[in-house]
Design an enzyme around this catalytic site. Structure first.
Site, mmCIF file in Angstrom:
data_model
loop_
_atom_site.group_PDB
_atom_site.id
_atom_site.type_symbol
_atom_site.label_atom_id
_atom_site.label_comp_id
_atom_site.label_asym_id
_atom_site.label_seq_id
_atom_site.Cartn_x
_atom_site.Cartn_y
_atom_site.Cartn_z
ATOM 1 N N ARG A 246 -18.496 8.095 -21.776
ATOM 2 C CA ARG A 246 -19.215 7.158 -22.655
ATOM 3 C C ARG A 246 -20.709 7.419 -22.625
ATOM 4 N NH1 ARG A 246 -15.496 2.196 -21.090
ATOM 5 N NH2 ARG A 246 -13.810 2.802 -22.469
ATOM 6 N N GLN B 113 -23.961 -7.763 -25.708
ATOM 7 C CA GLN B 113 -22.851 -7.514 -24.793
ATOM 8 C C GLN B 113 -22.604 -6.016 -24.663
ATOM 9 O OE1 GLN B 113 -19.479 -10.530 -25.785
ATOM 10 N NE2 GLN B 113 -20.756 -10.355 -27.598
ATOM 11 N N HIS C 183 -23.854 -7.245 -20.111
ATOM 12 C CA HIS C 183 -22.784 -6.478 -19.462
ATOM 13 C C HIS C 183 -23.282 -5.156 -18.879
ATOM 14 C CE1 HIS C 183 -19.785 -8.903 -22.120
ATOM 15 N NE2 HIS C 183 -20.282 -9.597 -21.128
ATOM 16 N N CYS D 204 -27.911 -1.461 -1.690
ATOM 17 C CA CYS D 204 -29.201 -2.181 -1.777
ATOM 18 C C CYS D 204 -29.351 -2.920 -3.111
ATOM 19 C CB CYS D 204 -30.384 -1.237 -1.543
ATOM 20 S SG CYS D 204 -30.706 -0.087 -2.908
ATOM 21 N N CYS E 249 -27.886 6.945 -3.094
ATOM 22 C CA CYS E 249 -28.882 6.080 -3.731
ATOM 23 C C CYS E 249 -30.280 6.655 -3.466
ATOM 24 C CB CYS E 249 -28.781 4.669 -3.151
ATOM 25 S SG CYS E 249 -30.144 3.604 -3.659
ATOM 26 N N GLY F 175 -21.188 -8.961 -35.033
ATOM 27 C CA GLY F 175 -20.208 -7.984 -34.555
ATOM 28 C C GLY F 175 -19.618 -8.304 -33.197
ATOM 29 N N SER G 100 -16.412 -10.540 -31.277
ATOM 30 C CA SER G 100 -15.176 -11.301 -31.516
ATOM 31 C C SER G 100 -15.276 -12.696 -30.906
ATOM 32 C CB SER G 100 -13.978 -10.557 -30.917
ATOM 33 O OG SER G 100 -14.190 -10.334 -29.535
ATOM 34 N N ALA H 231 -21.946 -4.706 -40.589
ATOM 35 C CA ALA H 231 -23.276 -5.048 -40.079
ATOM 36 C C ALA H 231 -24.370 -4.253 -40.777
ATOM 37 C CB ALA H 231 -23.317 -4.804 -38.571
HETATM 38 P P1 NAD Z 1 -14.901 -6.777 -29.567
HETATM 39 O O1 NAD Z 1 -14.394 -5.377 -29.646
HETATM 40 O O2 NAD Z 1 -14.082 -7.800 -28.900
HETATM 41 O O3 NAD Z 1 -15.166 -7.283 -31.051
HETATM 42 C C1 NAD Z 1 -15.876 -6.523 -31.997
HETATM 43 C C2 NAD Z 1 -16.139 -7.397 -33.198
HETATM 44 O O4 NAD Z 1 -16.904 -6.648 -34.105
HETATM 45 C C3 NAD Z 1 -14.865 -7.848 -33.936
HETATM 46 O O5 NAD Z 1 -14.958 -9.240 -34.193
HETATM 47 C C4 NAD Z 1 -14.884 -7.030 -35.235
HETATM 48 O O6 NAD Z 1 -14.346 -7.768 -36.324
HETATM 49 C C5 NAD Z 1 -16.386 -6.824 -35.413
HETATM 50 N N1 NAD Z 1 -16.738 -5.625 -36.151
HETATM 51 C C6 NAD Z 1 -16.168 -4.392 -36.078
HETATM 52 N N2 NAD Z 1 -16.802 -3.533 -36.874
HETATM 53 C C7 NAD Z 1 -17.823 -4.229 -37.456
HETATM 54 C C8 NAD Z 1 -18.843 -3.892 -38.379
HETATM 55 N N3 NAD Z 1 -18.972 -2.649 -38.882
HETATM 56 N N4 NAD Z 1 -19.715 -4.860 -38.772
HETATM 57 C C9 NAD Z 1 -19.612 -6.127 -38.283
HETATM 58 N N5 NAD Z 1 -18.663 -6.511 -37.414
HETATM 59 C C10 NAD Z 1 -17.783 -5.572 -37.005
HETATM 60 O O7 NAD Z 1 -16.369 -6.696 -28.942
HETATM 61 P P2 NAD Z 1 -17.259 -7.766 -28.190
HETATM 62 O O8 NAD Z 1 -17.151 -9.087 -28.861
HETATM 63 O O9 NAD Z 1 -18.588 -7.117 -28.056
HETATM 64 O O10 NAD Z 1 -16.606 -7.925 -26.740
HETATM 65 C C11 NAD Z 1 -15.852 -6.947 -26.090
HETATM 66 C C12 NAD Z 1 -16.463 -6.291 -24.856
HETATM 67 O O11 NAD Z 1 -16.401 -4.871 -25.026
HETATM 68 C C13 NAD Z 1 -17.871 -6.611 -24.568
HETATM 69 O O12 NAD Z 1 -17.898 -6.984 -23.235
HETATM 70 C C14 NAD Z 1 -18.644 -5.296 -24.718
HETATM 71 O O13 NAD Z 1 -19.516 -5.126 -23.609
HETATM 72 C C15 NAD Z 1 -17.596 -4.225 -24.609
HETATM 73 N N6 NAD Z 1 -17.812 -3.040 -25.469
HETATM 74 C C16 NAD Z 1 -19.062 -2.529 -25.676
HETATM 75 C C17 NAD Z 1 -19.239 -1.427 -26.517
HETATM 76 C C18 NAD Z 1 -20.646 -0.877 -26.722
HETATM 77 O O14 NAD Z 1 -21.464 -0.915 -25.794
HETATM 78 N N7 NAD Z 1 -20.987 -0.348 -27.902
HETATM 79 C C19 NAD Z 1 -18.151 -0.873 -27.177
HETATM 80 C C20 NAD Z 1 -16.883 -1.408 -26.942
HETATM 81 C C21 NAD Z 1 -16.736 -2.501 -26.092
#
Ligand code: NAD
Length: 238
Positions: free
Chosen positions: A56, A92, A110, A121, A137, A176, A178, A219
């Site tokens: 990642r 997040q 997160h 530490c 570290c 964006g 859930s 978005a």
């Molecule tokens: P989620 O995957 O649960 O939800 C993603 C949301 O984004 C959904 O509601 C979906 O409908 C919406 N979505 C998808 N494509 C979109 C777009 N183009 N425009 C607008 N909305 C769009 O993600 P979450 O709510 O962030 O929670 C899940 C966890 O997964 C979090 O803890 C996060 O840290 C982690 N995560 C992070 C990344 C990252 O850093 N980019 C990627 C995947 C998961």
């Protein structure tokens, strides 16, 4: 004065090419993969977990901030220059696309992919490239570095600050997400307690009754339009 709190989730980075939690290849919600993102699963197979976060981290070099990230950075600059009130961006996401778009103050609830934290530490360091299991570290020399991300079952960062800032918000916009992962999903309730205007930008409605306005769509289309409205509304382009 209008205090703004923006909460972003994986959906804002989806159009940059970073898969969301529920729609990835390989799927993040595969049981084995989800287990690796938990504190227990991580401890049970550190080699696999480090591989996952290395991949990642490497992906960050292949992706770019999109129009939604850029628009939020523009909104922050505008809000500060025009002295419109507090501006807070809470994410997040563990990617660095907000910072690369120009956002200055980002609270990563997160954690961050491009950081490593010492389990001994507890200091955190910027990190690029791969991270070996039990890497030393740089501060205390203990072989105890791990990715500085919050795993399922661990306490999120900046919780109290995020709740306080949300409780002072006049405008709260979730983009964006859930709205299922707590405590981030509960921040809108703190904003509602301040009678904030609450908005959601998403491909589909989260069904949360706490959001009063819903902008349906990707978005990259909805966020720049909303930022245009907010900056023109307040008198000057940002
Ligand atoms: P989620 O995957 O649960 O939800 C993603 C949301 O984004 C959904 O509601 C979906 O409908 C919406 N979505 C998808 N494509 C979109 C777009 N183009 N425009 C607008 N909305 C769009 O993600 P979450 O709510 O962030 O929670 C899940 C966890 O997964 C979090 O803890 C996060 O840290 C982690 N995560 C992070 C990344 C990252 O850093 N980019 C990627 C995947 C998961």
């Amino acid at each position: 004065m209008t205090n703004i709190v923006i909460l972003t989730g994986a959906g804002i980075s989806a159009e940059s090419g970073i898969a969301t939690f529920r729609s990835s290849t390989p799927r993040w919600d595969d049981r084995a993969l989800e287990a690796l993102c938990s504190a227990e699963g991580f401890a049970a197979d550190r080699y696999k977990a480090h591989d996952l976060y290395d991949a990642r981290r490497a992906q960050l070099a292949q992706v770019e901030p999109n129009a939604a990230h850029l628009a939020l950075a523009r909104l922050e600059r505008h809000w500060q220059r025009e002295n419109r009130g507090e501006f807070t961006l809470i994410t997040q996401n563990i990617d660095n696309l907000h910072e690369r778009a120009g956002s200055r103050q980002v609270l990563h609830m997160h954690g961050e992919l491009d950081a490593a934290r010492c389990e001994s530490c507890h200091r955190s360091f910027p990190w690029s490239g791969s991270l070996a299991v039990r890497e030393d570290c740089p501060a205390c020399d203990e072989p105890a570095l791990r990715p500085d991300v919050v795993l399922f079952g661990e306490a999120p960062y900046h919780r109290q600050r995020s709740e306080e800032l949300s409780a002072r918000a006049n405008l709260f916009i979730a983009i964006g997400t859930s709205a299922t992962v707590h405590p981030a999903a509960g921040l809108v309730k703190h904003a509602r307690s301040n009678r904030a205007i609450t908005m959601e930008v998403n491909l589909r409605h989260s069904d949360s009754p706490d959001f009063r306005r819903f902008f349906e769509g990707p978005a990259t289309r909805e966020v720049p339009a909303l930022v245009d409205y907010l900056t023109i509304e307040s008198g000057a382009e940002g």
